[in-house]
Every structure is written in C-alpha cells, then in structure tokens.
Design a protein around this motif. Structure first.
Motif, PDB file in Angstrom:
ATOM      1  N   TYR A   1      -8.301   3.538   7.325  1.00 24.52           N
ATOM      2  CA  TYR A   1      -8.909   2.687   6.283  1.00 24.52           C
ATOM      3  C   TYR A   1      -9.174   1.224   6.861  1.00 24.52           C
TER       4      TYR A   1
ATOM      5  N   TRP B   1       0.960  -1.028   0.115  1.00 20.47           N
ATOM      6  CA  TRP B   1      -0.139  -0.059  -0.061  1.00 20.47           C
ATOM      7  C   TRP B   1       0.872   1.336   0.014  1.00 20.47           C
TER       8      TRP B   1
ATOM      9  N   ARG C   1      -3.222   0.471  -4.012  1.00 15.14           N
ATOM     10  CA  ARG C   1      -2.842  -0.890  -3.567  1.00 15.14           C
ATOM     11  C   ARG C   1      -2.269  -1.349  -4.995  1.00 15.14           C
TER      12      ARG C   1
ATOM     13  N   GLU D   1      -3.577  13.072   6.198  1.00  8.68           N
ATOM     14  CA  GLU D   1      -3.989  13.792   5.207  1.00  8.68           C
ATOM     15  C   GLU D   1      -3.489  15.165   5.693  1.00  8.68           C
TER      16      GLU D   1
ATOM     17  N   THR E   1     -13.846   4.417   5.742  1.00  5.41           N
ATOM     18  CA  THR E   1     -12.826   5.376   6.262  1.00  5.41           C
ATOM     19  C   THR E   1     -13.172   5.939   7.722  1.00  5.41           C
TER      20      THR E   1
ATOM     21  N   LEU F   1       1.695   6.654   6.247  1.00  2.00           N
ATOM     22  CA  LEU F   1       0.902   5.555   6.156  1.00  2.00           C
ATOM     23  C   LEU F   1       1.635   4.311   7.106  1.00  2.00           C
TER      24      LEU F   1
ATOM     25  N   THR G   1       0.858   5.867  -0.708  1.00  2.00           N
ATOM     26  CA  THR G   1       0.067   7.238  -1.007  1.00  2.00           C
ATOM     27  C   THR G   1       0.904   7.882  -1.887  1.00  2.00           C
TER      28      THR G   1
ATOM     29  N   ARG H   1      -3.891  10.223  -3.204  1.00  2.00           N
ATOM     30  CA  ARG H   1      -4.571   9.083  -3.403  1.00  2.00           C
ATOM     31  C   ARG H   1      -4.010   7.940  -2.216  1.00  2.00           C
ATOM     32  N   LEU H   2      -4.815   6.850  -1.977  1.00  2.00           N
ATOM     33  CA  LEU H   2      -4.332   5.598  -1.374  1.00  2.00           C
ATOM     34  C   LEU H   2      -4.274   4.819  -2.371  1.00  2.00           C
TER      35      LEU H   2
ATOM     36  N   ALA I   1      -2.119  13.478   0.705  1.00  2.00           N
ATOM     37  CA  ALA I   1      -2.120  11.998   1.511  1.00  2.00           C
ATOM     38  C   ALA I   1      -0.701  11.923   1.909  1.00  2.00           C
TER      39      ALA I   1
ATOM     40  N   PHE J   1      -3.500   6.613   7.858  1.00  2.00           N
ATOM     41  CA  PHE J   1      -2.951   7.572   6.783  1.00  2.00           C
ATOM     42  C   PHE J   1      -3.035   9.133   7.185  1.00  2.00           C
TER      43      PHE J   1
ATOM     44  N   LEU K   1      -5.423   0.339   7.658  1.00  2.00           N
ATOM     45  CA  LEU K   1      -4.168   1.189   7.712  1.00  2.00           C
ATOM     46  C   LEU K   1      -4.408   2.726   8.126  1.00  2.00           C
TER      47      LEU K   1
END
Length: 702
Positions: free
Chosen positions: A577, A507, A535, A568, A587, A555, A509, A532-533, A552, A566, A564
């Motif tokens: 998340y 994962w 995968r 911002e 989320t 993490l 960001t 963005r997050l 973002a 994260f 997860l």
C-alpha cells in the motif's frame, strides 16, 4: 445516609465509649474534641456489622461493632476490618480514615472500631430524597461505580501491605466450601435445601484466576457520593469481608444484588439499590464493560457459574440474618421476609443452572461482551483461489540452533528491539524481552488481554495489537496505555499487527470482525473478507483505510517509509500500500499465489521481508471455496479431530522488496510447528509460533 434512634437490642454504653476514646484515640486523627460525650444514632440499612453515628459538638465519627448472636468464620472480625481499612487508606483516597480500635469486649460487650465520617448521600433502594438524575447522569453514575470496583482490582497488592490476606491457589474451592458450610449451619425448616445448587457449584468450579484485592460486599449502598456531583463516588464503606482472591467472584457477588427492570416482582420487592433506573446497565452489560476495561476474558459458560455463585452467596447471607431473626436476636421487622428471599433465590439459581446446561456450544464458548464468534453457522462467500503456481520448494532446511524460553505459551509474533533483544507476547497476556545470546528473559508487563502483533519503539515502549483490548502501548515502566479500542464507533476486535511511521502515524491491521482467535479458521472457511488496514494519527484519530481484506495479518513498513507491506492470509498474498509518491493511496501485489498461508511480516536488517508461513495451502479447502457454502458448512461442523489436518510444517520465507524469494526454510521433523512469525537482525533469524512455548533461533540460512 439516613440515621434513626438506636434500637433497644443494639444499644451500648455510650459514656464508656467516650471515656475509652478519650484515653486511647489520637485527637488529631479523630478531628473532634474527644472529651465530650457524643449523641449516638443508628444508621439504617446493613445486615452485618452494626453502624452508628456519633455526633460531637465539633464533628462526627462512625462506630462499628458486631451484632449479637453466633458469628461464623471471619465474620465480624473488627481487628481484621480495621487493619484492612487502615492499610488501604494509605493508597486509596476513598477509604474512610480509621481512628481507633477497641478489642476489649468489657467496654461495651463487643469489640468496636471508630472511623471518620464521609459526608455525602448513599444510594439505597432509591436515590436519596430530593435527588433527581437524568438518564445520562444515571449512566455516568453506573459507569463510575463499576470503575470504582475496577480500580480496587487494579491496586498493587504489595503497596498495601495486605498481600498476606491471600491464601494462595484454591480460592474458588475454599469459597464454595465455606459458603456451603455456612448455609447448612444456618438453614431453618422454612427454606429449601439448596443441595442441587451446592453440588453444581462444587462440580463445575472454574480454574483459579490471578488474585487481586476484592471487597466482597460491593454494592451501591456501600458507596458515598460527592454532594456536589452525585455521579461521582468519593467513598467506599464496609471492608469487613475484603480479602485477596478472584476478582470475578467479587463482580459476581456485587451483581447478586443487581435487580434490573425486567426482573420479576418478587426480586423487585427485595431490591436494595437503584439499579432499576433508566440509564443503569444490565448485569450482562456490566460484565461486558468490566471485561472491556480490564482485558478480562470469561466465557458465557464460566460466567454462568459465577452468576450462580453470586446469587447463592446472597442467599446464604440472607439466611444467616433470617436465622438470627427467628432466634430472637434482632427485632428488625425487615428481616422477617428474608426467608422468602432465600426461597426465591434458590429457584433463580436452579433456573440459571438449567439454562447453563442447555447452552449451545457456540454460546458457552463465546467471550462475554465480545462480538467475535466461536463455532457457529458460516456466512460463506464464494472465491476462486489462484490456480496455484509452481512451488519452487525450500532453499534450505529450517534447523533450530537453540530455543529461547518465553516462560509461557504461544508467542504469536516476534520482533527485535533497538538493543537486539527479542520481544514477544504470550497467551497469558505477558509481553517479554529475551536476550537471544544468553536466553535471559525480562517481563515487560501484562496487557490484560491476548497480545498478538507488536512493534518495539526507540523509546523502549512496545506497540501491541491485543486481541481483546485493541491497540496498546506498553511503556518501559510497564504501564499499559490504550491507544484505540474502537473503530467507527464499534469495538476494535482482533487487532493483528502494527507498525509505527516516523511521522507519528501508527498503522495496524484487524484480521476479522467475526471470529475470535481460537476459532479464526472459521474466517478462512467462510472467506468473509472483513479484515482492515487502519491508521491512527498522532492526534488519536482512528481511520479505516482499506477494508474487505482476506484476513489481514502481518504488516511492515518499507525502509524509506514510502509504502506498507501487508499479508492477507486467506488470499495467499502479500501486498503493498503506497503512502507517498504518485501512487499514494493505491495497492498492488508484492507476491501472489503463495503455496501457503502468510502470517506475520518483519523487515530484516538484511533488507528482506521475513514471512512466517503458518501452513501450506489445503487442497480440499481450495476446491470448496468456489462452490456453494453448504459443503464448507458441513466440513466446519465436523469435530476438529475429523477435519483435514494441516501438515505440521515449520516454514519461514524471506523475499526481497520486489517479491523474489531469497530464502525458503522448511522442516517436517517436528522440532517446531506452524510458524506464525520470523524476524532477522544482523544475521540472527528467530521464529515464533502460536502453538509453541519457545521462540527459536535458526541456524543461518545458506
């Protein structure tokens, strides 16, 4: 490669060469019966060393020797060329095998060398007769040829035995001085002075870059193609000018010959390679492709200099040949027009210089090939920040116990590996490991870009989010593997932080799709919410999972792998998340309305989430964010020194997994500034900063 009868002024004593080869060359290395006298033809093309085909009854060899006339500097040094080709032939499969070197000018009047002949067509002004390639095949050929140059620039110098070709710092200056001197020496009354161009090149030289092997005469007509696959190069010829130096000068020299379809008729007249074909990259696309593949960073301002130098160098070569023609040292009729080419190239250089001097600051500072922005007009979104909860203040001081020298600058993130060593990535591309007890430093390797967030893995590798290159894995032996450089078909930009899940999923960001690292505050000003997050599945599939995030950033993976965490940065919050359970895919906030900008996150052995707090919130920005964007634009357009400055605070926050603050360490004493990451292991807390040289070990929080 086409051949013809030998021109009278280029003829030599063929029987004398045959006798010398029979006495001095290794028959096995030659691969032909050296007792015979070969038939000799002269290869067309080329304006430097003369090249001949020697046809024996049982095979073919190639002979090279200097032309008649004045030779300048290291030009036409057959011994040097032979040594380079011999040494490179041990490590590069596409270098023709050398056979023999004769440095006795009494044999044919000049030194000469003999080598293997590589079979295959050579692209010249046009593709070889009878060869037709589709647009897709031309595009593949173009990429493969540029990859050939990239591969040369990636060769380990020490493995070649040629590191001594380099003369250390000052390569750019020496090249400018050398080619300027050559032009002045070769100039005739039929061409311009080039003084304006030479002064500009001398006054605007870029800083020296890390040196690599450089070919110095890289063109399509020095490339041999595979007869069975005309998009695949199998040979690279003409190593006369190869040395150790700035790889971007090598690229610029190659593009000095690159005539594309939208160039004017005069340049088309002098085109020497099929770079006009549909499917070929433009010059700017070549530079962008090269930078993307190598992780090279070059601004438009810098590249303008390289481009002018590349064209100037071509002009000098053309003028040297033209001077030989005027002196009657060659009867080759194609050389009579080279004076016109020199005049045209001077005009082109002057136009490029004028364009460079008119270039906007935004354009000048932007990276070639990067969609990310530097300073420009904001595309603002209104956003009402949370009212600002009560700042409970620090629980203790941010006190530096000792400093760990990284050997560079800007360790943006910091993490502990399984052996308790600190791992960090630096501005110049290096990833380093440091023993926090002794300060002993080990270099992992250079990513070729700008490493940001990282995650040491149990196998000794390090996952790296690289600002320039995307998601990488740096292996224990230093090999760098690109795991992802695109998302949804678009270049992966500003990869920020990364974690690995035990199931093999990675994962990461991305902070913004609009701004580069140096000017990332532009994203906070406009509040673009393009983070963005993402995968990456074990099979390599890359999927955006969350979008519209406000820068973002950090993490972390919950200890049980269920969620997860994260950051911002532009929304002053850390969120969760969910990966498993009934809330999977949803989320929720972990901690909101922070009094500062959260940056990187790290889960400590103490079970706490450690947060680098880059700076406190800015009251003026908070007031402007809900208002029309014109005020933010005015503030952004001010010189940086006139904008409100962030307080030079060093700040680390640690919260439990319910979001409750446990440690809040701060100082304004100037011992450290703008913490972008913090990590904890077995009671040792370290902090790092994009703006500092060292990682610091903190005194244990109370």
């Amino acid at each position: 490669m086409s051949d013809r009868a030998v021109r009278a002024e280029d003829a030599f004593d063929v029987p004398a060469v045959a006798v010398w080869l029979a006495a001095h060359a290794d028959p096995e290395r030659a691969g032909v019966d050296l007792s015979a006298v070969p038939e000799v033809r002269q290869f067309s093309g080329g304006v430097s060393n003369l090249t001949y085909l020697m046809r024996y009854p049982d095979g073919q060899l190639v002979l090279r020797r200097p032309p008649r006339g004045a030779h300048h500097g290291g030009a036409h040094d057959m011994g040097r060329e032979y040594r380079i080709q011999t040494e490179l032939g041990r490590v590069l499969p596409y270098v023709p095998r050398t056979v023999a070197l004769c440095e006795d000018s009494d044999v044919i009047g000049t030194p000469f060398s003999v080598m293997q002949r590589l079979e295959g067509p050579i692209p010249r002004r046009d593709l070889p007769p009878g060869v037709e390639l589709s647009r897709e095949q031309v595009a593949q050929l173009c990429r493969n040829v540029v990859d050939l140059l990239i591969g040369l620039h990636s060769v380990d110098l020490e493995s070649t035995g040629l590191a001594d070709l380099g003369r250390g710092p000052g390569f750019v200056r020496r090249q400018v001085d050398s080619w300027t001197e050559r032009y002045r020496r070769a100039r005739t009354r039929h061409v311009g002075p080039f003084e304006r161009v030479m002064r500009w090149l001398a006054d605007n030289q870029p800083a020296d870059r890390r040196h690599t092997l450089v070919h110095n005469d890289f063109r399509f007509d020095n490339v041999v193609l595979d007869p069975a696959d005309l998009t695949r190069p199998v040979g690279l010829l003409d190593w006369e000018l190869a040395t150790v130096g700035d790889p971007l000068m090598d690229l610029a020299n190659a593009l000095g010959y690159w005539v594309q379809p939208d160039d004017g008729p005069l340049l088309q007249l002098f085109r020497r390679q099929p770079t006009h074909l549909p499917g070929m990259m433009t010059r700017e696309q070549v530079v962008a492709y090269y930078c993307a593949r190598t992780g090279t960073r070059v601004t438009h301002r810098e590249w303008a200099w390289y481009q002018v130098f590349g064209l100037f160098r071509v002009a000098v070569i053309a003028q040297q040949v033209y001077a030989r023609h005027l002196a009657g040292q060659t009867t080759n009729r194609q050389f009579r027009l080279f004076g016109v080419a020199v005049v045209a190239l001077e005009r082109r250089c002057r136009r490029l210089i004028a364009a460079a001097e008119r270039m906007s600051e935004d354009r000048a500072a932007a990276q070639v090939g990067s969609p990310l922005l530097t300073r420009r007009r904001l595309s603002t979104r209104r956003w009402t920040p949370p009212a600002g909860g009560t700042d409970a203040g620090p629980t203790g001081p941010f006190r530096v116990a000792r400093r760990l020298a990284t050997g560079g600058h800007g360790p943006e993130d910091v993490a502990f590996d399984d052996q308790g060593r600190v791992v960090a990535g630096l501005r110049d591309g290096w990833v380093v490991r440091i023993d926090p007890a002794t300060g002993a430093r080990t270099v992992v390797d250079d990513t070729g870009g700008r490493p940001l967030g990282l995650e040491p893995c149990p196998d000794g590798s390090v996952l790296v989010c690289d600002h320039d290159r995307g998601l990488l894995r740096v292996q224990p032996d230093g090999a760098v593997e690109v795991l992802a450089d695109t998302v949804d078909g678009e270049p992966l930009t500003f990869a920020s932080n990364v974690v690995a899940h035990p199931d093999g999923t990675i994962w990461f960001t991305t902070s913004t799709s609009r701004w580069d690292l140096e000017h990332h505050l532009g994203d906070l000003f406009e509040h673009s919410r393009t983070g963005r997050l993402v995968r990456r599945d074990p099979d390599g599939t890359v999927t955006p999972v969350l979008s519209g995030l406000a820068f973002a950033n950090g993490l972390a993976l919950a200890p049980d792998g269920s969620s997860l965490l994260f950051a911002e940065t532009a929304a002053y919050r850390v969120s969760r998340y969910w990966l498993t359970g009934p809330r999977a895919g949803s989320t929720e906030p972990l901690v909101e309305d922070l009094p500062g900008f959260p940056d990187n996150l790290s889960l400590g052995s103490d079970g706490l989430l450690w947060i680098g707090m880059a700076a406190p919130r800015n009251a003026l920005l908070d007031r402007l964010l809900p208002l029309p964007g014109v005020l933010r634009q005015l503030l952004w357009n001010l010189p940086a020194r006139l904008r409100p400055a962030a307080e030079p605070l060093a700040w680390v926050l640690a919260v439990d997994l319910d979001g409750r603050a446990v440690h809040d360490l701060r100082t304004t004493d100037g011992s450290y500034r703008f913490v972008t990451a913090a990590a904890e292991r077995d009671g040792t807390v370290v902090a790092a900063s994009l703006h500092e040289d060292d990682v610091v070990v903190l005194e244990p929080p109370g």
